[in-house]
Enzyme design. Structure first.
Site, PDB file in Angstrom:
ATOM      1  CE  LYS A  63      -5.002   3.491  -6.493  1.00 55.14           C
ATOM      2  NZ  LYS A  63      -3.819   3.068  -5.736  1.00 55.14           N
ATOM      3  CG  ASN A  64      -5.511   0.598  -3.425  1.00 56.10           C
ATOM      4  OD1 ASN A  64      -4.887   0.843  -4.465  1.00 56.10           O
ATOM      5  ND2 ASN A  64      -5.624   1.471  -2.446  1.00 56.10           N
ATOM      6  CB  CYS A  89       5.615   8.049  -2.889  1.00 55.06           C
ATOM      7  SG  CYS A  89       4.497   7.613  -1.594  1.00 55.06           S
ATOM      8  NE  ARG A  97       3.456   3.874   0.256  1.00 55.64           N
ATOM      9  CZ  ARG A  97       2.522   3.891  -0.699  1.00 55.64           C
ATOM     10  NH1 ARG A  97       2.519   4.860  -1.578  1.00 55.64           N
ATOM     11  NH2 ARG A  97       1.628   2.943  -0.773  1.00 55.64           N
ATOM     12  CG  ASP A 134      -5.654   5.173   0.705  1.00 52.83           C
ATOM     13  OD1 ASP A 134      -5.735   4.065   0.147  1.00 52.83           O
ATOM     14  OD2 ASP A 134      -4.583   5.645   1.141  1.00 52.83           O
ATOM     15  NE  ARG A 185       0.109   6.409  -9.544  1.00 56.44           N
ATOM     16  CZ  ARG A 185       1.235   6.113  -8.891  1.00 56.44           C
ATOM     17  NH1 ARG A 185       2.132   7.037  -8.650  1.00 56.44           N
ATOM     18  NH2 ARG A 185       1.446   4.887  -8.458  1.00 56.44           N
TER      19      ARG A 185
HETATM   20  C1  EPZ Z   1      -1.782   0.101   0.429  1.00 51.84           C
HETATM   21  O1  EPZ Z   1      -0.447   0.546   0.339  1.00 51.84           O
HETATM   22  C2  EPZ Z   1      -2.560   0.973  -0.553  1.00 51.84           C
HETATM   23  N1  EPZ Z   1      -2.047   0.761  -1.904  1.00 51.84           N
HETATM   24  C3  EPZ Z   1      -2.417   2.436  -0.163  1.00 51.84           C
HETATM   25  O2  EPZ Z   1      -3.236   3.188  -1.057  1.00 51.84           O
HETATM   26  C4  EPZ Z   1      -2.962   2.618   1.251  1.00 51.84           C
HETATM   27  O3  EPZ Z   1      -2.754   3.953   1.660  1.00 51.84           O
HETATM   28  C5  EPZ Z   1      -2.216   1.676   2.211  1.00 51.84           C
HETATM   29  O4  EPZ Z   1      -2.328   0.318   1.742  1.00 51.84           O
HETATM   30  C6  EPZ Z   1      -2.770   1.750   3.628  1.00 51.84           C
HETATM   31  O5  EPZ Z   1      -4.122   1.433   3.621  1.00 51.84           O
HETATM   32  C7  EPZ Z   1      -2.420  -0.364  -2.573  1.00 51.84           C
HETATM   33  O6  EPZ Z   1      -3.147  -1.196  -2.069  1.00 51.84           O
HETATM   34  C8  EPZ Z   1      -1.878  -0.514  -3.973  1.00 51.84           C
HETATM   35  P1  EPZ Z   1       0.934  -0.597   3.934  1.00 51.84           P
HETATM   36  P2  EPZ Z   1       0.724  -0.308   1.095  1.00 51.84           P
HETATM   37  O7  EPZ Z   1       1.938  -1.634   3.608  1.00 51.84           O
HETATM   38  O8  EPZ Z   1       0.437  -1.749   0.978  1.00 51.84           O
HETATM   39  C9  EPZ Z   1       4.557   0.906   6.602  1.00 51.84           C
HETATM   40  C10 EPZ Z   1      -3.761   4.890  -2.570  1.00 51.84           C
HETATM   41  O9  EPZ Z   1      -3.877   6.116  -2.443  1.00 51.84           O
HETATM   42  N2  EPZ Z   1       5.217  -0.317   6.137  1.00 51.84           N
HETATM   43  O10 EPZ Z   1      -0.305  -0.964   4.680  1.00 51.84           O
HETATM   44  O11 EPZ Z   1       2.011   0.213   0.623  1.00 51.84           O
HETATM   45  C11 EPZ Z   1       4.394   1.901   5.458  1.00 51.84           C
HETATM   46  O12 EPZ Z   1       5.570   2.668   5.318  1.00 51.84           O
HETATM   47  C12 EPZ Z   1      -2.610   4.162  -1.903  1.00 51.84           C
HETATM   48  O13 EPZ Z   1      -4.551   4.164  -3.223  1.00 51.84           O
HETATM   49  C13 EPZ Z   1       6.469  -0.634   6.650  1.00 51.84           C
HETATM   50  O14 EPZ Z   1       7.011   0.085   7.471  1.00 51.84           O
HETATM   51  O15 EPZ Z   1       0.482   0.167   2.615  1.00 51.84           O
HETATM   52  C14 EPZ Z   1       3.219   2.735   5.909  1.00 51.84           C
HETATM   53  O16 EPZ Z   1       3.653   3.733   6.813  1.00 51.84           O
HETATM   54  C15 EPZ Z   1      -1.696   5.129  -1.157  1.00 51.84           C
HETATM   55  N3  EPZ Z   1       7.091  -1.767   6.214  1.00 51.84           N
HETATM   56  C16 EPZ Z   1       2.347   1.721   6.647  1.00 51.84           C
HETATM   57  O17 EPZ Z   1       3.211   0.618   6.983  1.00 51.84           O
HETATM   58  C17 EPZ Z   1       6.509  -2.608   5.291  1.00 51.84           C
HETATM   59  O18 EPZ Z   1       7.120  -3.643   4.947  1.00 51.84           O
HETATM   60  C18 EPZ Z   1       1.173   1.204   5.823  1.00 51.84           C
HETATM   61  O19 EPZ Z   1       1.698   0.596   4.684  1.00 51.84           O
HETATM   62  C19 EPZ Z   1       5.243  -2.259   4.784  1.00 51.84           C
HETATM   63  C20 EPZ Z   1       4.610  -1.117   5.226  1.00 51.84           C
END
Ligand code: EPZ
Length: 432
Positions: free
Chosen positions: A24-25, A119, A124, A316, A408
């Site tokens: 998915k990701n 969420c 996020r 995850d 999802r």
């Molecule tokens: C991706 O989300 C995945 N989703 C998530 O999977 C996964 O948990 C996550 O990466 C971490 O591996 C998809 O790929 C569609 P991040 P993403 O940006 O990109 C903070 C699932 O269950 N952050 O690496 O949103 C954020 O708040 C989902 O399949 C900022 O602060 O994750 C979080 O605490 C859930 N500012 C951390 O970084 C930003 O601009 C990791 O977020 C971006 C992120």
């Protein structure tokens, strides 16, 4: 209003083989990258049938892309001009919709994107995405919950990411494709899904240097070309089924796994005393694929785990691993370092007889002999998966409500589990 729920008859050791879905990701950013094309076609194979994928389909159509699904293959025909305003309802529905930001800004020079909401696992934000685009010369304004971004032409820059954010890395990689000059992303995410996106962009004609080193180097081009790529297997789904075998004391084989993508889980299973085998098997056209089989084991030894960006233990998989550790023969510690609040499901597991205490960002899990079936509620996708695993291992009947979260990310999870001997029924009921 319909609510999905899953009824599970627990206590059955699962046996048999399941095949991993496309990731998915990896599929979501790859789909969004088609917006870099002008009057070109992109095809993607091994795309999973999931609600999040359908949401991304809808989003791309709302920008003017023709999207056709043929079996597990998608065909995207991208017109010369696309809309640069993203649909509020769709962005609010799925955070990954913010992945249209980079490609749209790169090819249209402007984007209006509703800020994705938080969420149940944290706020996020997308501040790292926006900070990188500003460094590349974009003017970004946030007003009334919308991002207004503008850039005549993005300029390649050396950008240091304060956190190896997956989404920020992906958005900036896509923005860099049409930027002038070279962009270097330092402290970038190293998830396999990043490599998959790099492969898609390379097949569009972009020169990208990554090799999972935490530094991505991209030389911008004038125009991206059409391409045809396959999505990697879903490592989190594969690990979820491996843990289903572990928790039910069965023997489960998962096909189409990339062992290097699940090293952290295999290392922890070995530490917990679980026996498994990894086999590379020849497939058609000389390609090879791997399968993992997990065998019945005694109770897991307790573990200490901290979730980290790849190659660390994946956040995850944290809820599913905590579910498995509720049955270990000791006290385990699981620290969540990626998201702010990813333990909401623990109280639901405790309703099934687990003994989990949350201290700050750490779950303290005291192993119990067995879990009891109960009615529980999924708060997000991976929490739902964890509750299903617990229901499979528990004595008696369980019911996981708000199971729409699970749809999802897990394609045909009921039929896949039932093919392993589980007794799982998916129900859609109208909410009173
Ligand atoms: C991706 O989300 C995945 N989703 C998530 O999977 C996964 O948990 C996550 O990466 C971490 O591996 C998809 O790929 C569609 P991040 P993403 O940006 O990109 C903070 C699932 O269950 N952050 O690496 O949103 C954020 O708040 C989902 O399949 C900022 O602060 O994750 C979080 O605490 C859930 N500012 C951390 O970084 C930003 O601009 C990791 O977020 C971006 C992120």
């Amino acid at each position: 209003m319909f609510m999905d729920r899953i009824r599970i008859s627990g206590g059955i050791p699962l046996r048999g083989t399941v095949r991993t879905q496309g990731a998915k990701n990896a599929a979501l950013p790859a789909m969004a990258s088609c917006l870099l094309l002008k009057g070109q076609r992109m095809t993607l194979s091994n795309v999973p049938r999931l609600q999040d994928v359908e949401t991304m389909e809808e989003l791309l159509r709302s920008h003017g892309v023709s999207v056709v699904r043929e079996a597990d293959r998608y065909v995207f025909d991208v017109p010369e001009t696309v809309s640069w305003e993203a649909s509020e309802s769709l962005v609010r529905k799925m955070r990954a919709s913010s992945l249209v930001l980079g490609p749209l800004l790169a090819r249209c020079g402007r984007v209006v994107l509703p800020l994705p909401g938080g969420c149940s696992i944290g706020s996020r934000p997308i501040d790292l995405h926006l900070k990188g685009l500003v460094q590349m010369g974009a003017k970004v304004e946030i007003r009334n919950g919308f991002v207004y971004a503008q850039a005549d032409r993005l300029i390649g820059r050396r950008i240091y990411l304060d956190f190896p954010s997956v989404g920020a890395t992906e958005n900036l990689m896509m923005a860099a494709v049409l930027a002038r000059g070279e962009t270097i992303l330092e402290n970038s995410a190293r998830e396999p899904e990043i490599e998959n996106l790099a492969g898609v962009l390379r097949s569009m004609g972009v020169e990208i240097d990554t090799e999972g080193t935490g530094c991505v180097r991209i030389r911008g081009i004038g125009e991206a070309g059409g391409c045809d790529k396959r999505v990697i297997p879903d490592r989190i789904e594969a690990c979820t089924y491996i843990l289903a075998g572990v928790m039910t004391g069965g023997e489960v084989t998962v096909e189409d796994v990339v062992p290097e993508h699940i090293d952290s889980l295999l290392a922890k299973l070995e530490e917990a005393g679980v026996s498994f085998s990894v086999r590379r098997e020849p497939r058609l056209a000389g390609c090879e694929e791997s399968t993992v089989t997990v065998y019945p084991a005694r109770r897991l030894k307790p573990l200490s785990i901290k979730t980290m960006p790849f190659p660390g233990f994946p956040t995850d998989l944290q809820p599913q691993m905590v579910a498995a550790l509720t049955l270990s023969n000791g006290v385990s510690l699981v620290e969540e370092s990626v998201f702010q609040a990813r333990f909401l499901y623990a109280a639901e597991l405790n309703r099934m007889g687990a003994d989990i205490g949350i201290k700050g960002d750490t779950a303290v899990i005291r192993g119990v002999e067995s879990l009891d079936g109960a009615a529980v509620r999924a708060t997000d996708l991976r929490a739902g998966a964890a509750l299903i695993l617990a229901g499979l291992a528990a004595k008696g009947e369980s019911c996981v409500e708000q199971a729409e979260h699970v749809l999802r990310g897990y394609e045909s999870i009921d039929s896949k589990l039932n093919s392993l001997g589980a007794r799982v029924v998916f129900e859609s009921v109208s909410e009173k």
